[in-house]
Scaffold this motif. Structure first.
Motif, short mmCIF file in Angstrom:
data_model
loop_
_atom_site.label_atom_id
_atom_site.label_comp_id
_atom_site.label_asym_id
_atom_site.label_seq_id
_atom_site.Cartn_x
_atom_site.Cartn_y
_atom_site.Cartn_z
N ALA A 1 -5.62 -9.70 -0.90
CA ALA A 1 -5.52 -10.15 0.48
C ALA A 1 -4.23 -10.94 0.68
O ALA A 1 -3.52 -10.75 1.67
CB ALA A 1 -6.73 -11.01 0.85
N ALA A 2 -3.91 -11.81 -0.28
CA ALA A 2 -2.68 -12.60 -0.19
C ALA A 2 -1.47 -11.67 -0.12
O ALA A 2 -0.55 -11.89 0.67
CB ALA A 2 -2.57 -13.54 -1.38
N ASN A 3 -1.49 -10.62 -0.93
CA ASN A 3 -0.38 -9.66 -0.89
C ASN A 3 -0.35 -8.91 0.43
O ASN A 3 0.71 -8.71 1.01
CB ASN A 3 -0.52 -8.64 -2.03
N ALA A 4 -1.53 -8.50 0.90
CA ALA A 4 -1.58 -7.69 2.12
C ALA A 4 -1.07 -8.47 3.32
O ALA A 4 -0.53 -7.89 4.24
CB ALA A 4 -3.01 -7.23 2.37
N PHE A 5 -1.23 -9.80 3.29
CA PHE A 5 -0.74 -10.61 4.41
C PHE A 5 0.70 -11.08 4.17
O PHE A 5 1.22 -11.88 4.93
CB PHE A 5 -1.66 -11.79 4.69
N GLY A 6 1.30 -10.61 3.08
CA GLY A 6 2.72 -10.85 2.87
C GLY A 6 3.08 -12.21 2.31
O GLY A 6 4.11 -12.77 2.64
N MET A 7 2.22 -12.78 1.44
CA MET A 7 2.57 -14.05 0.80
C MET A 7 3.71 -13.82 -0.21
O MET A 7 3.74 -12.80 -0.89
CB MET A 7 1.37 -14.61 0.05
N THR A 8 4.60 -14.80 -0.30
CA THR A 8 5.59 -14.75 -1.36
C THR A 8 4.93 -15.23 -2.66
O THR A 8 3.82 -15.76 -2.65
CB THR A 8 6.77 -15.69 -1.06
N ASP A 9 5.62 -15.01 -3.78
CA ASP A 9 5.06 -15.42 -5.07
C ASP A 9 4.75 -16.91 -5.09
O ASP A 9 3.74 -17.35 -5.62
CB ASP A 9 6.03 -15.08 -6.21
N ASP B 1 12.88 -2.49 1.14
CA ASP B 1 13.02 -3.37 -0.01
C ASP B 1 11.94 -4.45 0.08
O ASP B 1 11.16 -4.49 1.04
CB ASP B 1 14.42 -3.99 -0.07
N GLU B 2 11.92 -5.31 -0.94
CA GLU B 2 10.82 -6.26 -1.05
C GLU B 2 10.70 -7.14 0.20
O GLU B 2 9.61 -7.37 0.73
CB GLU B 2 11.05 -7.14 -2.28
N GLU B 3 11.86 -7.59 0.70
CA GLU B 3 11.87 -8.51 1.84
C GLU B 3 11.37 -7.83 3.11
O GLU B 3 10.54 -8.38 3.83
CB GLU B 3 13.30 -9.05 2.02
N SER B 4 11.84 -6.60 3.35
CA SER B 4 11.41 -5.91 4.57
C SER B 4 9.94 -5.54 4.48
O SER B 4 9.22 -5.55 5.47
CB SER B 4 12.22 -4.63 4.78
N LEU B 5 9.50 -5.20 3.27
CA LEU B 5 8.09 -4.86 3.09
C LEU B 5 7.22 -6.07 3.41
O LEU B 5 6.18 -5.96 4.06
CB LEU B 5 7.84 -4.40 1.65
N ARG B 6 7.69 -7.26 2.96
CA ARG B 6 6.92 -8.48 3.23
C ARG B 6 6.87 -8.74 4.73
O ARG B 6 5.85 -9.11 5.28
CB ARG B 6 7.57 -9.65 2.49
N ARG B 7 8.01 -8.49 5.42
CA ARG B 7 8.02 -8.69 6.86
C ARG B 7 7.05 -7.74 7.54
O ARG B 7 6.33 -8.11 8.45
CB ARG B 7 9.45 -8.50 7.40
N LEU B 8 7.02 -6.48 7.03
CA LEU B 8 6.09 -5.50 7.58
C LEU B 8 4.65 -5.97 7.41
O LEU B 8 3.84 -5.90 8.35
CB LEU B 8 6.30 -4.17 6.85
#
Lengths: 341, 369
Positions: free
Chosen positions: A243-251, B98-105
């Protein structure tokens, strides 16, 4: 030995064997063998280094090996000391400061302070009263100073163990390779007899320096906090991490927002173990001038003062129970899954 | 029609030590799941998946366990990396990010609801709900106001300061939905979101989702193994088996024209009167003669039967947007209620139309309780 003599003869190695004919000193065993007139009993001895040396002088004796280990250590000792000495110097200062603070503070300030700390950490009346009773008891039997010395050493060493152990545990939990490297090291630290820690340290540092026993205690006690930090983070629910990954948490957000809080019960269990292990080591460390209750235990053994040794030993048990109950109650209070309301 | 919000194109996923090596064998050699496992030691997760998901619609992906449906949904936000294929979101290839854009998505474009809720146990309901804006770094007041609004919307106001473990499963999943809604994303992914709930609560949650959807028009991808749930929610239904798409169409179409015995067996056991819509079986043209009543295009056949008062020789008019659009002879209605493949009812007709499929090849399903 004639049997091995013959093997070297047959292999044509006799010249190589006798190349530098032994003027080396004989071992005790050799002397004994010689004095008993040699054994032609026909028994076949195990072909150890010493036995083979008798048949062939070119083969080193076992004591040469232990000697070379020692010489190897002595050879790197100076450079090791050059690096380690300044690195570990703060440890000495911290231990000295803690010892000074605990012994210089008047008892009527220190005891209420410690009881208050126990209350804040546990919020349990029973445990707080127990802590107060223990300190009053130590005071009554004139053991307060030594008990506080032991306590101060444990505080410093446990604190540093947590400070160093938790990051190492985090690194281990993040990389399988790191875990593979660290696990055998931790196994070794945990199984190495506690006296063995002291041997190389005595060579490196002077026995009067507090960091000598500080290092020994930390090396011995840091293992559980590393292990349980690693384990705790790895045991965090995979669904929650997903879930943390799916919501885009950083490490970083994941580490501080999810992994560490959820691993906290395990980490605290590690801290509890670390406290217990440093208490065990602090007694042995009294061999190398660590002050505290351990010194009295040692005196009991050395001078056969039965009473002194037993009372000091009982005091250590009291400290252990006190620290264990306090840390466990604190753990329970922090554990989010145990909260009741 | 506008271009689809999400397009999945020729997606493959193979699990194992060297997926790229065995990929051609699957793609060009056409070997199956069992053979791939036996000969090459790889597991076939997904095979040549192509799906278009329209904006504002609920696309339901249905399949039994092991069919790859959860694997598929995790490809959409790349929690799982595909072996081959592309995933386009508004025309942009997610695979190229890339990792950053994926996180933004993941932060801005899509939110997810999980089967096991996956709430943070050490955070309160309010903090859990405000998770997405907190990750994005929004200010506390704005994110908590937003979270409160959605908690209220899913019926959980007053529970803000509780912890997830103090709530029942249904309430926890409401928090999960509120969390996804607070993220304010156009796409919502629901991975078996209601499967862990009791039947009654599940029905409640389905109604809640449909109610929210009429208001919000999100692009929803819903995973389920429950056909009734799929038929209830879906605008577009995709049926997966062994990692491949067996049939994808509007649910009405799948029920009326199942593509193969596997799906026939699936749809054989449902209550067709409640699933099928009047519009699906209506014939166009003005009704000749007397009509007994009128139903809407979207009403179920149950409603039609009710209007026809159970008679088998009546005609019902079907209207759409208030205008007459067709008629239903109740005789036709009755035959529409008989699943061709179930082996019950009009056996002769089923045999005639499906003669090519041997009965033994059909998958037997447990009887309806």
């Amino acid at each position: 030995m004639p049997s091995y003599d013959r093997i070297f003869d047959r292999l044509g190695l006799r010249d190589w064997c006798d190349a530098d004919a032994s003027e080396a000193p004989m071992s005790m065993a050799q002397l004994l063998a010689k004095s008993s007139g040699g054994e032609e009993g026909g028994a076949l001895p195990f072909p150890s280094l010493d036995t083979l040396h008798e048949a062939c002088d070119a083969i080193p004796q076992t004591r040469d090996m232990t000697l070379s280990v020692e010489q190897g250590f002595l050879a790197i000792k100076d450079s090791l000391k050059f690096v380690l000495d300044p690195l570990t110097q703060p440890l000495s200062w911290m231990l000295e400061a803690a010892l000074w603070a605990f012994t210089a503070t008047p008892w009527w300030v220190l005891i209420p302070l410690l009881v208050w700390v126990a209350w804040v950490a546990t919020r349990k009346v029973g445990i707080t009263v127990f802590v107060a009773v223990v300190f009053v008891f130590f005071g009554l039997i004139d053991h307060l100073d030594v008990a506080l010395q032991t306590l101060s050493i444990i505080f410093v060493c446990t604190g540093l163990s947590v400070l160093l152990g938790v990051p190492v545990g985090i690194l281990m939990s993040r990389s399988d390779r790191m875990q593979k490297v660290m696990l055998p090291i931790l196994d070794m630290l945990q199984t190495l007899p506690s006296f063995v820690y002291l041997i190389p340290l005595i060579f490196l540092f002077s026995v009067t320096e507090p960091k000598l026993y500080g290092i020994a205690i930390i090396l011995y006690a840091i293992v559980p906090v590393i292990r349980l930090t690693d384990l705790g983070i790895r045991l965090v629910d995979k669904d929650v991490i997903e879930a943390a990954n799916a919501f885009g948490m950083t490490d970083r957000q994941k580490l501080f927002g999810v992994q560490l809080p959820l691993a906290l019960p395990n980490i605290m269990a590690g801290v509890n173990q670390t406290i217990m292990m440093s208490l065990a080591m602090v007694v042995i460390a009294s061999l190398v001038s660590a002050p505290g209750l351990g010194v009295l235990v040692l005196r009991g053994i050395r001078n056969l003062e039965l009473g002194v040794g037993l009372v000091a030993g009982f005091g250590i048990v009291l400290l252990a129970v006190m620290l264990d109950r306090c840390s466990k109650a604190a753990l329970q209070r922090i554990d989010p899954t145990h909260e009741t309301d | 029609m506008t271009s689809p919000k999400i397009r999945v194109r020729n997606l493959y996923k193979i699990f194992g030590p060297d997926p790229q090596r065995v990929l051609p064998k699957v793609r060009d050699g056409g070997i199956g799941k069992a053979e791939l496992m036996e000969r090459h030691g790889h597991v076939l997760g997904l095979r040549d998946i192509s799906i278009d998901m329209q904006a504002g619609q609920i696309s339901v992906i249905m399949g039994l366990s092991g069919s790859g449906k959860s694997t598929l949904i995790r490809h959409l936000n790349r929690l799982i990396e595909p072996t081959a294929g592309e995933i386009l979101m508004d025309g942009q290839d997610v695979m190229q990010l890339d990792e950053e854009s994926l996180r933004r998505l993941r932060r801005r474009a899509m939110s997810m609801v999980f089967q096991k809720f996956a709430l943070l146990p050490h955070n309160t309901v309010l903090e859990n709900t405000a998770m997405a804006p907190r990750i994005r770094g929004d200010a506390r007041e704005t994110r908590e106001a937003e979270a409160r609004k959605w908690l209220d919307r899913v019926g959980l106001s007053g529970f803000e300061d509780r912890y997830p473990r103090q709530l029942s499963g249904g309430m926890q999943q409401r928090v999960g939905i509120a969390r996804a809604l607070t993220a304010d994303t156009e796409i919502m992914l629901l991975d078996e979101a209601f499967s862990a709930l009791d039947p009654l609560i599940r029905t409640d949650m389905q109604d809640l989702l449909l109610e929210l959807q009429t208001e919000l028009h999100k692009t929803i991808v819903f995973i389920t193994h429950d056909l009734d749930e799929a038929l209830k929610l879906a605008d577009h239904l995709v049926i997966l088996k062994d990692g491949a798409v067996v049939q994808q169409a509007a649910p009405q179409q799948i029920v009326m024209r199942p593509a193969d015995p596997y799906i026939e067996a699936f749809v054989g056991d449902i209550n067709r009167a409640r699933v099928l819509r009047a519009g699906t079986i209506a014939t166009t043209g003005e009704p000749a003669g007397a009509v007994i009543g009128e139903v809407d295009w979207h009403d179920t056949l149950e409603d039609v039967i009710r209007v026809a008062e159970g008679r088998s020789d009546a005609t019902v008019m079907v209207s759409r947007d208030g205008k007459a659009a067709g008629k239903i002879e109740t005789r036709d209605l009755l035959s529409a209620l008989i699943p061709y493949a179930s082996g019950r009812g009009d056996a002769a007709r089923a045999d005639a139309s499906r003669a090519s499929i041997p009965v033994s090849a059909r998958i037997t399903t447990p009887p309806v309780v």
